[in-house]
Design a protein around this motif. Structure first.
Motif, PDB file in Angstrom:
ATOM      1  N   LYS A  67       0.724  -1.255   0.280  1.00  0.00           N
ATOM      2  CA  LYS A  67      -0.154   0.412   0.083  1.00  0.00           C
ATOM      3  C   LYS A  67       1.316   1.647  -0.122  1.00  0.00           C
ATOM      4  N   ALA A  68       0.481   2.594  -0.523  1.00  0.00           N
ATOM      5  CA  ALA A  68       0.927   3.859  -0.393  1.00  0.00           C
ATOM      6  C   ALA A  68       1.050   3.573   0.750  1.00  0.00           C
ATOM      7  N   GLY A  69       1.871   4.493   1.890  1.00  0.00           N
ATOM      8  CA  GLY A  69       2.289   5.034   2.716  1.00  0.00           C
ATOM      9  C   GLY A  69       3.187   4.222   3.544  1.00  0.00           C
ATOM     10  N   THR A  70       3.700   2.711   2.591  1.00  0.00           N
ATOM     11  CA  THR A  70       4.363   1.574   3.650  1.00  0.00           C
ATOM     12  C   THR A  70       5.351   1.802   3.952  1.00  0.00           C
ATOM     13  N   THR A  71       6.480   2.290   4.851  1.00  0.00           N
ATOM     14  CA  THR A  71       7.887   3.006   4.987  1.00  0.00           C
ATOM     15  C   THR A  71       8.593   1.837   5.083  1.00  0.00           C
ATOM     16  N   LEU A  72       9.308   1.651   3.982  1.00  0.00           N
ATOM     17  CA  LEU A  72      10.582  -0.228   4.443  1.00  0.00           C
ATOM     18  C   LEU A  72      11.734   0.584   3.505  1.00  0.00           C
ATOM     19  N   GLU A  73      12.474  -0.067   4.218  1.00  0.00           N
ATOM     20  CA  GLU A  73      14.554   0.219   4.299  1.00  0.00           C
ATOM     21  C   GLU A  73      14.647  -0.507   2.981  1.00  0.00           C
ATOM     22  N   LEU A  74      15.431   0.503   2.031  1.00  0.00           N
ATOM     23  CA  LEU A  74      14.875   0.021   0.674  1.00  0.00           C
ATOM     24  C   LEU A  74      16.926  -0.251   0.581  1.00  0.00           C
ATOM     25  N   PRO A  75      17.448  -0.594  -0.008  1.00  0.00           N
ATOM     26  CA  PRO A  75      18.848  -0.710  -0.817  1.00  0.00           C
ATOM     27  C   PRO A  75      18.943   1.026  -1.411  1.00  0.00           C
ATOM     28  N   THR A  76      20.077   1.528  -1.381  1.00  0.00           N
ATOM     29  CA  THR A  76      20.336   2.662  -2.037  1.00  0.00           C
ATOM     30  C   THR A  76      19.910   2.538  -4.133  1.00  0.00           C
ATOM     31  N   TRP A  77      20.055   1.418  -3.856  1.00  0.00           N
ATOM     32  CA  TRP A  77      20.587   1.129  -5.820  1.00  0.00           C
ATOM     33  C   TRP A  77      19.260   1.046  -6.518  1.00  0.00           C
ATOM     34  N   LEU A  78      18.246   0.856  -5.274  1.00  0.00           N
ATOM     35  CA  LEU A  78      16.622   0.400  -5.821  1.00  0.00           C
ATOM     36  C   LEU A  78      16.329   1.736  -5.568  1.00  0.00           C
ATOM     37  N   VAL A  79      16.470   2.676  -4.360  1.00  0.00           N
ATOM     38  CA  VAL A  79      15.603   3.584  -4.391  1.00  0.00           C
ATOM     39  C   VAL A  79      16.225   5.272  -5.244  1.00  0.00           C
ATOM     40  N   LEU A  80      18.243   4.485  -5.660  1.00  0.00           N
ATOM     41  CA  LEU A  80      18.049   5.969  -6.820  1.00  0.00           C
ATOM     42  C   LEU A  80      17.075   5.475  -8.092  1.00  0.00           C
ATOM     43  N   GLU A  81      16.698   4.465  -8.619  1.00  0.00           N
ATOM     44  CA  GLU A  81      16.265   4.012  -9.877  1.00  0.00           C
ATOM     45  C   GLU A  81      14.485   4.633 -10.103  1.00  0.00           C
ATOM     46  N   ILE A  82      14.230   4.628  -8.375  1.00  0.00           N
ATOM     47  CA  ILE A  82      12.415   4.365  -8.480  1.00  0.00           C
ATOM     48  C   ILE A  82      12.022   5.971  -7.959  1.00  0.00           C
ATOM     49  N   CYS A  83      13.248   6.984  -7.359  1.00  0.00           N
ATOM     50  CA  CYS A  83      12.752   8.112  -6.623  1.00  0.00           C
ATOM     51  C   CYS A  83      12.415   8.969  -7.855  1.00  0.00           C
ATOM     52  N   THR A  84      13.230   8.957  -8.728  1.00  0.00           N
ATOM     53  CA  THR A  84      13.464   9.881  -9.930  1.00  0.00           C
ATOM     54  C   THR A  84      12.171   9.539 -10.668  1.00  0.00           C
ATOM     55  N   GLY A  85      12.495  10.365 -12.212  1.00  0.00           N
ATOM     56  CA  GLY A  85      11.993  10.115 -12.774  1.00  0.00           C
ATOM     57  C   GLY A  85       9.802  11.236 -12.790  1.00  0.00           C
ATOM     58  N   ARG A  86       9.092  10.343 -14.369  1.00  0.00           N
ATOM     59  CA  ARG A  86       7.439  10.421 -14.162  1.00  0.00           C
ATOM     60  C   ARG A  86       6.893  11.295 -12.924  1.00  0.00           C
ATOM     61  N   GLN A  87       7.233   9.373 -12.492  1.00  0.00           N
ATOM     62  CA  GLN A  87       6.724   9.127 -11.461  1.00  0.00           C
ATOM     63  C   GLN A  87       7.275   8.308 -10.097  1.00  0.00           C
ATOM     64  N   PRO A  88       7.335   9.053  -9.729  1.00  0.00           N
ATOM     65  CA  PRO A  88       8.057   8.649  -8.513  1.00  0.00           C
ATOM     66  C   PRO A  88       7.187   7.613  -7.974  1.00  0.00           C
ATOM     67  N   ILE A  89       8.377   6.351  -7.204  1.00  0.00           N
ATOM     68  CA  ILE A  89       6.890   5.371  -6.435  1.00  0.00           C
ATOM     69  C   ILE A  89       7.642   5.816  -5.122  1.00  0.00           C
ATOM     70  N   VAL A  90       8.458   6.295  -4.641  1.00  0.00           N
ATOM     71  CA  VAL A  90       8.831   6.327  -3.024  1.00  0.00           C
ATOM     72  C   VAL A  90       9.824   7.574  -3.259  1.00  0.00           C
ATOM     73  N   MET A  91       9.486   7.790  -1.636  1.00  0.00           N
ATOM     74  CA  MET A  91       9.927   9.388  -1.397  1.00  0.00           C
ATOM     75  C   MET A  91      10.983   8.758  -0.186  1.00  0.00           C
ATOM     76  N   PRO A  92      12.368   8.683  -0.854  1.00  0.00           N
ATOM     77  CA  PRO A  92      13.693   8.707   0.002  1.00  0.00           C
ATOM     78  C   PRO A  92      13.660   9.477   1.623  1.00  0.00           C
ATOM     79  N   ASP A  93      13.974   8.651   2.435  1.00  0.00           N
ATOM     80  CA  ASP A  93      14.017   9.474   4.184  1.00  0.00           C
ATOM     81  C   ASP A  93      15.160   9.486   4.151  1.00  0.00           C
ATOM     82  N   LEU A  94      16.185  10.255   4.672  1.00  0.00           N
ATOM     83  CA  LEU A  94      17.450  10.110   4.830  1.00  0.00           C
ATOM     84  C   LEU A  94      17.767   9.365   5.810  1.00  0.00           C
TER      85      LEU A  94
END
Lengths: 170, 202
Positions: A48-75
Motif C-alpha cells: 500500500k501507499a504510505g508504507t515505509t520500508l528500508e530499501l537498498p540505495t541502488w533501488l531507491v535511486l532508480e525509483i525515486c526519480t522519473g516522471r512518476q516517483p514510486i517512493v520518497m526517500p528519507d534520510l
C-alpha cells in the motif's frame, strides 16, 4: 602508488557498488501490486501507499526519480539529527578528526586485529598502506649489523614509551 | 617509495676515502669519473663505492665534516629549539650515517655517540613531522612547505598523507558537485536523473 578507489561516483568502482547496498528508509507514494512480500509483517498481496520500508540505495535511486516517483526517500538513519552531532555534520570534518588517531595507530605498529575493526573501509585501506610503509621503514632502520638507535636510557624513559592504543580510540 | 629505494638514491652522495691500493681513473656511467686512486691519498668517491671498497678492506673511510659529536650536538640543540625544520648537513644524513657507521665504525671516532645523536635528531624531526601533518590536515591548509626535509623523512609520511589529502579533496569535490546540481533543480523530485541527493530540507 595511487589509491585504488573511485574519486567521484564511479560506475566501475567496486567500493561504490558495495556502498549502494546500504539500506535507507523510504516511503511508498503509490500502491504497488503483488509486492506485498517486501513487507512480510502486513501479509497482504499488494504493497500500500504510505508504507515505509528500508530499501537498498541502488533501488531507491532508480525509483525515486522519473516522471512518476514510486517512493520518497528519507534520510538514512546515520544522517539523522542525533547522528549528525557525531559526524559533526560533515564527512570531511570527521575524517580529519580521526586522521590523527589513524596515523598514530599505523605508526605504533601493533598487530592487534581488533583495532582495524573500528575503522571504516576507507580508513582501513589507508591504515593498511601506511602500516606497511611504516613497517618497511622500521625494518630499514634496524637492518644491517650496526643499528642507529636511541640510547637505552632514552628508550626506557617513560615519555618515550609506546602510546596505549586503547586510549587513542576512545 | 621503499626506504631501500631512497637509500639507493642516497648512495650517490660523494664522500672521502683513503685507498690502500693504486688504480687508474674509473669511468662510471652515471656520476662521472672517479680516481685515480693512489694509496693513502684521499679521493672522493660515491658512497656505494666507498662501502664496497671498505668491505673488501681496500680503503679507510674519512668521516664527513658533519659527522662529529660536537657538530651534531649543535644541530640537535638547534633542531630542538626551532619550531620549523632546520637545515641538515646532508640531504641524506640518515642514510650516510647508517651506511658509514654500519660498515666502517672502526674508522670513525666515537661512533656510538654519533649513532645515538643521529637517531635523536631523527626522532625530534619525526615528531615534528607528525604534529605538522596533523595541523595541516586539521586546519585545511592548502599547501605545506617541506623546506629542509630530507627525502627519507618526506618518504616516511607516504602514502598516508597524500592519500588522506586525496580523500579530503574527493569528499569536497562531491559536495561541490551536489551544490551545482541542486542549484539547477527546484524540488528534490525533479526529472533530472543525476539528482542523487537525499531530501534534507523539506
Amino acid at each position: 602508488m595511487p589509491l585504488p578507489s573511485a574519486y567521484c561516483p564511479n560506475y566501475y568502482s567496486i567500493d561504490d557498488i558495495l556502498a549502494t547496498q546500504e539500506r535507507s528508509p523510504s516511503k511508498f507514494l503509490l500502491n504497488v501490486p503483488k509486492m506485498g512480500k517486501l513487507n512480510p509483517s502486513e501479509g497482504e498481496i499488494d504493497l500500500k501507499a504510505g508504507t515505509t520500508l528500508e530499501l537498498p540505495t541502488w533501488l531507491v535511486l532508480e525509483i525515486c526519480t522519473g516522471r512518476q516517483p514510486i517512493v520518497m526517500p528519507d534520510l538514512p538513519k546515520i544522517y539523522k539529527e542525533s547522528y549528525r552531532e557525531i559526524l559533526k555534520a560533515d564527512a570531511c570534518a570527521t575524517f580529519k578528526t580521526r586522521f590523527r588517531q589513524l596515523m598514530d595507530l599505523a605508526d605504533n605498529s601493533i598487530s592487534d586485529p581488533s583495532v582495524q575493526q573500528r575503522l571504516d573501509t576507507l580508513e582501513r585501506r589507508l591504515f593498511r598502506d601506511s602500516y606497511n610503509a611504516r613497517t618497511k621503514l622500521n625494518a630499514w632502520l634496524i637492518e644491517s649489523g650496526a643499528t642507529i638507535e636511541a640510547a637505552n636510557m632514552v628508550v626506557n624513559h617513560k615519555k618515550r614509551k609506546r602510546i596505549d592504543v586503547e586510549d587513542l580510540i576512545n | 617509495m621503499d626506504p631501500d629505494e631512497v637509500e639507493y638514491l642516497g648512495e650517490k652522495q660523494f664522500i672521502s676515502i683513503i685507498p690502500t691500493f693504486n688504480s687508474n681513473t674509473i669511468h662510471l656511467i652515471s656520476g662521472g669519473d672517479v680516481g685515480p686512486f693512489r694509496a693513502s691519498i684521499p679521493v672522493r668517491v660515491p658512497l656505494w663505492m666507498a662501502i664496497n671498497l671498505k668491505q673488501q678492506q681496500k680503503c679507510k673511510i674519512q668521516q664527513p665534516d658533519w659527522m662529529e659529536v660536537e657538530k651534531l650536538e649543535k644541530i640537535k640543540e638547534d633542531e630542538k629549539s626551532s619550531r620549523t625544520f632546520t637545515e641538515m648537513p646532508s640531504e641524506h644524513y640518515m642514510i650516510e650515517g647508517k651506511l658509514i657507521l654500519g660498515c666502517a665504525s672502526d674508522d670513525i671516532p666515537r661512533a656510538d655517540e654519533i649513532r645515538t645523536i643521529i637517531k635523536d635528531i631523527w626522532d625530534i624531526r619525526m615528531s615534528k613531522i607528525r604534529s605538522s601533518v596533523d595541523t595541516l590536515v586539521k586546519n585545511t591548509g592548502s599547501y605545506a612547505g617541506v623546506d629542509n626535509l630530507t627525502i627519507m623523512e618526506i618518504n616516511s609520511i607516504r602514502p598516508i598523507l597524500p592519500h588522506a589529502l586525496d580523500q579530503i579533496y574527493r569528499i569536497k569535490a562531491t559536495r561541490k558537485q551536489l551544490r551545482i546540481q541542486s542549484q539547477g533543480t527546484t524540488t528534490f523530485l525533479s526529472n533530472t536523473r543525476h539528482s542523487t541527493s537525499f531530501n534534507t530540507a523539506s
